[in-house]
Every structure is written in structure tokens, then in C-alpha cells.
Design a protein around this motif. Structure first.
Motif, PDB file in Angstrom:
ATOM      1  N   PRO A  22       0.832  -1.203   0.000  1.00  0.00           N
ATOM      2  CA  PRO A  22       0.000   0.000   0.000  1.00  0.00           C
ATOM      3  C   PRO A  22       0.866   1.252   0.000  1.00  0.00           C
ATOM      4  O   PRO A  22       1.997   1.250   0.475  1.00  0.00           O
ATOM      5  N   LEU A  23       0.304   2.331  -0.547  1.00  0.00           N
ATOM      6  CA  LEU A  23       1.080   3.554  -0.700  1.00  0.00           C
ATOM      7  C   LEU A  23       1.455   4.144   0.650  1.00  0.00           C
ATOM      8  O   LEU A  23       2.509   4.774   0.792  1.00  0.00           O
ATOM      9  N   ALA A  24       0.590   3.966   1.650  1.00  0.00           N
ATOM     10  CA  ALA A  24       0.910   4.490   2.986  1.00  0.00           C
ATOM     11  C   ALA A  24       2.193   3.860   3.526  1.00  0.00           C
ATOM     12  O   ALA A  24       3.005   4.527   4.176  1.00  0.00           O
ATOM     13  N   ALA A  25       2.384   2.564   3.247  1.00  0.00           N
ATOM     14  CA  ALA A  25       3.605   1.894   3.706  1.00  0.00           C
ATOM     15  C   ALA A  25       4.827   2.444   2.986  1.00  0.00           C
ATOM     16  O   ALA A  25       5.911   2.554   3.565  1.00  0.00           O
ATOM     17  N   ALA A  26       4.663   2.803   1.700  1.00  0.00           N
ATOM     18  CA  ALA A  26       5.785   3.381   0.961  1.00  0.00           C
ATOM     19  C   ALA A  26       6.129   4.773   1.469  1.00  0.00           C
ATOM     20  O   ALA A  26       7.292   5.191   1.438  1.00  0.00           O
ATOM     21  N   LEU A  27       5.119   5.508   1.953  1.00  0.00           N
ATOM     22  CA  LEU A  27       5.362   6.863   2.454  1.00  0.00           C
ATOM     23  C   LEU A  27       5.889   6.871   3.880  1.00  0.00           C
ATOM     24  O   LEU A  27       6.450   7.878   4.325  1.00  0.00           O
ATOM     25  N   ALA A  28       5.719   5.765   4.611  1.00  0.00           N
ATOM     26  CA  ALA A  28       6.127   5.733   6.015  1.00  0.00           C
ATOM     27  C   ALA A  28       7.601   6.072   6.210  1.00  0.00           C
ATOM     28  O   ALA A  28       7.949   6.873   7.099  1.00  0.00           O
ATOM     29  N   PRO A  29       8.536   5.504   5.403  1.00  0.00           N
ATOM     30  CA  PRO A  29       9.951   5.872   5.604  1.00  0.00           C
ATOM     31  C   PRO A  29      10.237   7.338   5.309  1.00  0.00           C
ATOM     32  O   PRO A  29      11.265   7.865   5.747  1.00  0.00           O
ATOM     33  N   LEU A  30       9.342   8.003   4.575  1.00  0.00           N
ATOM     34  CA  LEU A  30       9.549   9.414   4.234  1.00  0.00           C
ATOM     35  C   LEU A  30       9.019  10.353   5.304  1.00  0.00           C
ATOM     36  O   LEU A  30       9.212  11.566   5.202  1.00  0.00           O
ATOM     37  N   ARG A  31       8.354   9.794   6.324  1.00  0.00           N
ATOM     38  CA  ARG A  31       7.706  10.650   7.315  1.00  0.00           C
ATOM     39  C   ARG A  31       8.691  11.587   8.026  1.00  0.00           C
ATOM     40  O   ARG A  31       8.383  12.777   8.187  1.00  0.00           O
ATOM     41  N   PRO A  32       9.870  11.112   8.455  1.00  0.00           N
ATOM     42  CA  PRO A  32      10.813  12.065   9.081  1.00  0.00           C
ATOM     43  C   PRO A  32      11.186  13.209   8.145  1.00  0.00           C
ATOM     44  O   PRO A  32      11.296  14.360   8.581  1.00  0.00           O
ATOM     45  N   GLY A  33      11.392  12.902   6.868  1.00  0.00           N
ATOM     46  CA  GLY A  33      11.727  13.959   5.919  1.00  0.00           C
ATOM     47  C   GLY A  33      10.583  14.936   5.734  1.00  0.00           C
ATOM     48  O   GLY A  33      10.797  16.150   5.633  1.00  0.00           O
ATOM     49  N   ILE A  34       9.339  14.425   5.677  1.00  0.00           N
ATOM     50  CA  ILE A  34       8.176  15.308   5.531  1.00  0.00           C
ATOM     51  C   ILE A  34       8.024  16.201   6.757  1.00  0.00           C
ATOM     52  O   ILE A  34       7.727  17.395   6.644  1.00  0.00           O
ATOM     53  N   ILE A  35       8.262  15.615   7.937  1.00  0.00           N
ATOM     54  CA  ILE A  35       8.198  16.414   9.166  1.00  0.00           C
ATOM     55  C   ILE A  35       9.258  17.511   9.138  1.00  0.00           C
ATOM     56  O   ILE A  35       9.012  18.660   9.539  1.00  0.00           O
ATOM     57  N   ALA A  36      10.449  17.161   8.634  1.00  0.00           N
ATOM     58  CA  ALA A  36      11.513  18.159   8.534  1.00  0.00           C
ATOM     59  C   ALA A  36      11.107  19.290   7.591  1.00  0.00           C
ATOM     60  O   ALA A  36      11.373  20.473   7.860  1.00  0.00           O
ATOM     61  N   VAL A  37      10.446  18.946   6.475  1.00  0.00           N
ATOM     62  CA  VAL A  37       9.970  19.978   5.540  1.00  0.00           C
ATOM     63  C   VAL A  37       8.946  20.878   6.221  1.00  0.00           C
ATOM     64  O   VAL A  37       8.975  22.110   6.063  1.00  0.00           O
TER      65      VAL A  37
END
Length: 567
Positions: A2-17
Motif C-alpha cells: 500500500p502507498l501508505a507503507a511506501a510513504l512511512a519511511p519518508l515521514r521524518p523527511g516530511i516532518i523536517a519539511v
């Protein structure tokens, strides 16, 4: 996946943005605070040191803002790359499976969805949303300066939002019809260009052009109508957006003349008002992009979820090639047309099965089921007792060789096509080419195995394309080889070589399925299956089936198996 699982590793980067965008939003208060201090402290006191200190602090903060902005852009680009690495391969595999199973070939929509979703945050969509979340802070600052200023800014935002919603609703119907017409026009262009040789040869070019132009023009007309319907609303919205930059400072000036705020607050109110309304203006301007990204997310997630449900988590041992078909019924993908009805048969490893029958009997449909392109509507297809659906991803395909009627070589070298664009395997490539009887012919090409074949093998004669595709089917020592009209483009020498190839496969205990309507290949078969109107008419050893077919039959029976009787 699922796409949510693919986005999970990007969460720290999104929070940083988000945090970096918040920092730039706070630094946005630098200019109004600087001007207020200049008017209220520097000018009354005429203190040059205070001015220098304020200017130094302001310049430092602007330098920090520029550094944060560049860091954020770099981080967004890396997030987009990481997202692409995480999703692209799985998405392409899922798209390939959906295209084969549901007849949706050449549909690159999910790949465009991937670019849309990646571009959403790389090109400013994510940062605009983050900046918009800070608009309440600037509205609060205006209310602190004076409630009238905050009220004007809020009224401006409300008017902009209402007009944006009304504009979208007014344009929706025409834009939908425009998109539908454009999709039809693209389909006409794609089909015409795909059959360019036939179109050119039969003088159909202008007819195809007129057909495309008529539908394309309809799309443009609907788009123009959408703009005309929404014209007054767009005009009013643009006026309010432009006027908002004057309303707040004008009101601040009036309040200053009445002595209700300091004159220094006029310039501050103008800058703060701009920060309060500008993110909303950008968000409204990019609203269609947000909707497109949201729809793209939903489509990608649905496709990946479907692919995940279809892929079990087991890697089964290499099969020997025993095939069993149980109650197979198949409907054409996307339709209710039944192509195969209740087929049941079994062949042992090393069997050479010839599938014969008149045109439209379902031979190629059976081939697609046997190579796991089309899943059965009802029933099961098993290899070594394991249902095809029990295999994970491409694992089963590594043990299957398939030569379709549409040869479909891909752009690349001869060697790359034979080895299925996998890791370099010179020995395996040459072995498959020798088995297919095409090794010597490849040596006559300008660059041998390194010759680039072009799209669909356009640089090669039809016979060589078919033999190279046969070598691709034989690469990796498959347990099951399905050949659909394998001698369609071969001369007599090529047919002799094909018979030798089939004999060699039989000697290696490889199961071979021949889809044919030519009698020459029946001599290579050990078993024959006769199809008629999607049903299994005859099945058994070659000599037994041919003997039964040679007996006098009722007229209806003869018409059904005329081709085989003639063979």
C-alpha cells in the motif's frame, strides 16, 4: 505494498519539511517588525547604532531564510527520488500485471500518477499547504494590531474561498466533457500512429486526421465554454485578490489618522496582510493540482493494494512441468464474453501438446491462461499440483517460456531480449539461441548479439524476430514452453529447425504446448487437444485423436473440426 507503507519511511523527511516551512513563515515577520521598530525607535531617537543593530539582525534572519529555503528544496527533491525508488518498480510490475490480465495494454496512466504525486511536493504543493497552516498566526497578528484589520483580512479570505468553490462548480461539467473528448482524441491518435503503415498504404491518413481533429476541437470548445461560464467569477476573484493588497493598508492608514494605531503599523499591516492572504491565494490557484494529486494517490494505492492481494508470500520449488487444467472457464477481460467453457485435461512433464481448432475456438485464450497472463474466471490451472495463484510475483514466469503471435521484442540488443533484460548471462543467451536454431543467423547481424533490434524488432526480418523471440522463450531452461503459431513467419528451413527444437525440448523433459493450425507441427506432438467454440472437443494421444477425426462424422461435427480432418 500500500502507498501508505511506501510513504512511512519518508515521514521524518516530511516532518523536517514542515518544520523548515514553519521556520520560514516565522521569519516572514522580520520585515514588518523591522519597519515598526524603525518608525517607533530609530526615527524618534535618531540613534544610528539602533538602526545598524536592527538591520544586522534582519539581514541575518533573511540569510537564514534563504539557507532554509535551499535546504528545503534539496530535501524535497531527495524525498521525491526516494519515493520513486520505493514505489516505481512495484508500480510498474503491478501495471504490467493489470495490463496483461485486464487487457489494459499501453495504459501509462499510473506512471503519470506517480509523476503527479511526486511533483506535488517537489514543485511546491506540500510547502504551500504548510505555509497555509500559518495563515491564522498572521491573522492573529492583524487582530492584535486592530480588530478591523483582522476582520478585513478574514473577509477577503472568505470571499476568495467562496468564489473559488463557485468557479470550480461552474466549470466542472465542461471541463469533464473536455477531458473525455481529449481522451478519445488521444485514443484515435494512438491507434492511427500504431497502425501507421496500414493507414499510409491505404490512404487513410486524412480520414484519421479529420477524425482526430473533430474530437480534439470538441475538447477545446468545451474548455473555452468552461472559461466563458466562469468568466465573471474569475474576474471578481482576480479583482478581490488584487484589491486585498490595498484594503488592509488603506484601513490601517484610516485608523492611524484617527489615532487608533501607530503610523508605524501601516507598513507592518500591509506586510502581515500579504502573509495572511498570499498562501490562500496560492492554494486556490493550485487547487486543481491538489485534487489531481489526491485522485492520483487513490488510484495508485488501489492498484498497489490489488497487486499485493494477488501476490502470495511463498517461493515454490522449481516445477517439473506437469500441467493440470480443472474446470477452466474464461471470460474476455473487461467483458462477459465467454472464451473457454469448462475445460479439464492434464499432461505430464515432457509432453508436447498440440492445441488445434478453427479460428475463434479459444486457442490463443488458452495459451494466455497457461502462461498466467489471464487468470481463470472459474476453475484452476496447476503446475506440479500448485495453483498458479500460489506463486509469488514473477517467480512463475521464470519457469515459463512464451512465444506470442505478437512477437513484441523490446528496444535493446539481441542478447538483452533473449535474456529477458536480466543480468548478463552470455552462456545462457548462446545456449538458448542454439536451441532455437538462431545462433548462426545472429552472427550475420552487423553487431551480432549486440545488435540493437529497435522497437518491436523493427530492424529485423519477421523470421529472425520470431526465432529470437523463440530463443527468449527458451532462455533459463523453462519447465513449460507455450508457442502460439511459432511457424507463422518461418520458411521451410525455419520449420525444420523448429521441429528439431521441439524434439530437443521433449528430450529435456520440457512440457511444450503448440498452438497451431498447420499440419506440419502435428508430427512433433505427442498429444492433441481439439477446441471448438471454447470447449474441448477431443483430447488424447496424437495418433488416437487423428484416427478418431479421420472417421466419418455428421456434417455438424465435420464443420467443427474441418481443419484438423484436412490435416
Amino acid at each position: 505494498m500500500p502507498l501508505a507503507a511506501a510513504l512511512a519511511p519518508l515521514r521524518p523527511g516530511i516532518i523536517a519539511v514542515v518544520l523548515l516551512t514553519s521556520a520560514t513563515s516565522l521569519i516572514g515577520l522580520t520585515a514588518p517588525l523591522y519597519m515598526m521598530n524603525v518608525y517607533e525607535r530609530v526615527l524618534p531617537s535618531r540613534n544610528m547604532n539602533t538602526l545598524i543593530a536592527l538591520t544586522a539582525v534582519a539581514l541575518f534572519l533573511l540569510l537564514v531564510e534563504a539557507a532554509i529555503g535551499r535546504t528545503r528544496e534539496s530535501l524535497l527533491e531527495r524525498l521525491g527520488l526516494h519515493f520513486n525508488r520505493t514505489v516505481a518498480a512495484s508500480l510498474f510490475a503491478a501495471l504490467q500485471g493489470a495490463a496483461a490480465s485486464h487487457g489494459e495494454g499501453r495504459n501509462a496512466g499510473p506512471l503519470r500518477d506517480l509523476d503527479t504525486l511526486r511533483g506535488f511536493w517537489v514543485n511546491g504543493g506540500l510547502t504551500t499547504l504548510c505555509t497555509l497552516s500559518w495563515s491564522p498566526l498572521f491573522l492573529l497578528a492583524l487582530f492584535i494590531l486592530h480588530p478591523v484589520l483582522g476582520g478585513i483580512a478574514m473577509a477577503t479570505l472568505a470571499a476568495m474561498l467562496l468564489l473559488a468553490v463557485a468557479t470550480r462548480k461552474t466549470m466542472a461539467a465542461d471541463l469533464r466533457m473536455s477531458a473525455e473528448a481529449e481522451a478519445i482524441a488521444s485514443g484515435i491518435a494512438r491507434r492511427s500512429l500504431g497502425a501507421c503503415e496500414a493507414v499510409q498504404a491505404m490512404g487513410m491518413g486524412m480520414t484519421a486526421a479529420r477524425s482526430w481533429h473533430r474530437v480534439h476541437e470538441q475538447a477545446l470548445i468545451h474548455h473555452i465554454h468552461a472559461g466563458e461560464r466562469a468568466g465573471p467569477l474569475v474576474f471578481l476573484s482576480q479583482f478581490i485578490m488584487a484589491a486585498s493588497s490595498f484594503l488592509v493598508p488603506a484601513a490601517a492608514t484610516a485608523l492611524a489618522l484617527q489615532g487608533k494605531i501607530s503610523p508605524a503599523a501601516i507598513y507592518a499591516a500591509m506586510l502581515i496582510g500579504r502573509h495572511a492572504t498570499e498562501p490562500a491565494r496560492k492554494a486556490i490557484h493550485q487547487w486543481r493540482g491538489y485534487q489531481t494529486a489526491r485522485l492520483a494517490y487513490g488510484r495508485l494505492d488501489a492498484l498497489l493494494m490489488t497487486a499485493q492481494r494477488a501476490s502470495p508470500g511463498l517461493t515454490l520449488p522449481r516445477p517439473h512441468g506437469q500441467i493440470r487444467v480443472e474446470g477452466l472457464t474464461l471470460s474476455a477481460p473487461g467483458t462477459r464474453q465467454v472464451l473457454l467453457r469448462n475445460l479439464s485435461f492434464a499432461v505430464d512433464a515432457g509432453t508436447v501438446l498440440a492445441v488445434v481448432g478453427p479460428s475463434g475456438a479459444g486457442k490463443s485464450a488458452l495459451a494466455r491462461v497457461l502462461v498466467n497472463i489471464w487468470p481463470p474466471t472459474l476453475g484452476h490451472v496447476r503446475i506440479d499440483g500448485a495453483d498458479y495463484s500460489h506463486w509469488r510475483g514473477d517467480a512463475l514466469g521464470a519457469h515459463i517460456g512464451y512465444l506470442p503471435q505478437d512477437i513484441a521484442l523490446m528496444t535493446g540488443t539481441v542478447a538483452e531480449n533473449i535474456q529477458r533484460f536480466g543480468s548478463r548471462d552470455d552462456d545462457g543467451v548462446i545456449s538458448a539461441a542454439r536451441l532455437a536454431g538462431v545462433h548462426d543467423a545472429i552472427q550475420t547481424l552487423p553487431d551480432g548479439y549486440a545488435t540493437v533490434v529497435g522497437e518491436n524488432g523493427a530492424c529485423l526480418p519477421a523470421g529472425q524476430r520470431q526465432l529470437i523471440a523463440l530463443a527468449r522463450a527458451l532462455y533459463g531452461h523453462p519447465a513449460l514452453v507455450v508457442l502460439d503459431e511459432p511457424n507463422a513467419h518461418l520458411d521451410s528451413a525455419g520449420e525444420v529447425a523448429l521441429a528439431e527444437t521441439i524434439a530437443a525440448l521433449k528430450a529435456q523433459n520440457v512440457t511444450v504446448v503448440l498452438i497451431t493450425h498447420k499440419a506440419q507441427l502435428l508430427a512433433s506432438a505427442t498429444t492433441i487437444a481439439v477446441l471448438g467454440k471454447g470447449t474441448l472437443v477431443q483430447f488424447g494421444a496424437r495418433d488416437d485423436v487423428l484416427a478418431r477425426l479421420s472417421r466419418p462424422e455428421p456434417p455438424a461435427r465435420k464443420s467443427r473440426i474441418r481443419m484438423v480432418a484436412r490435416s
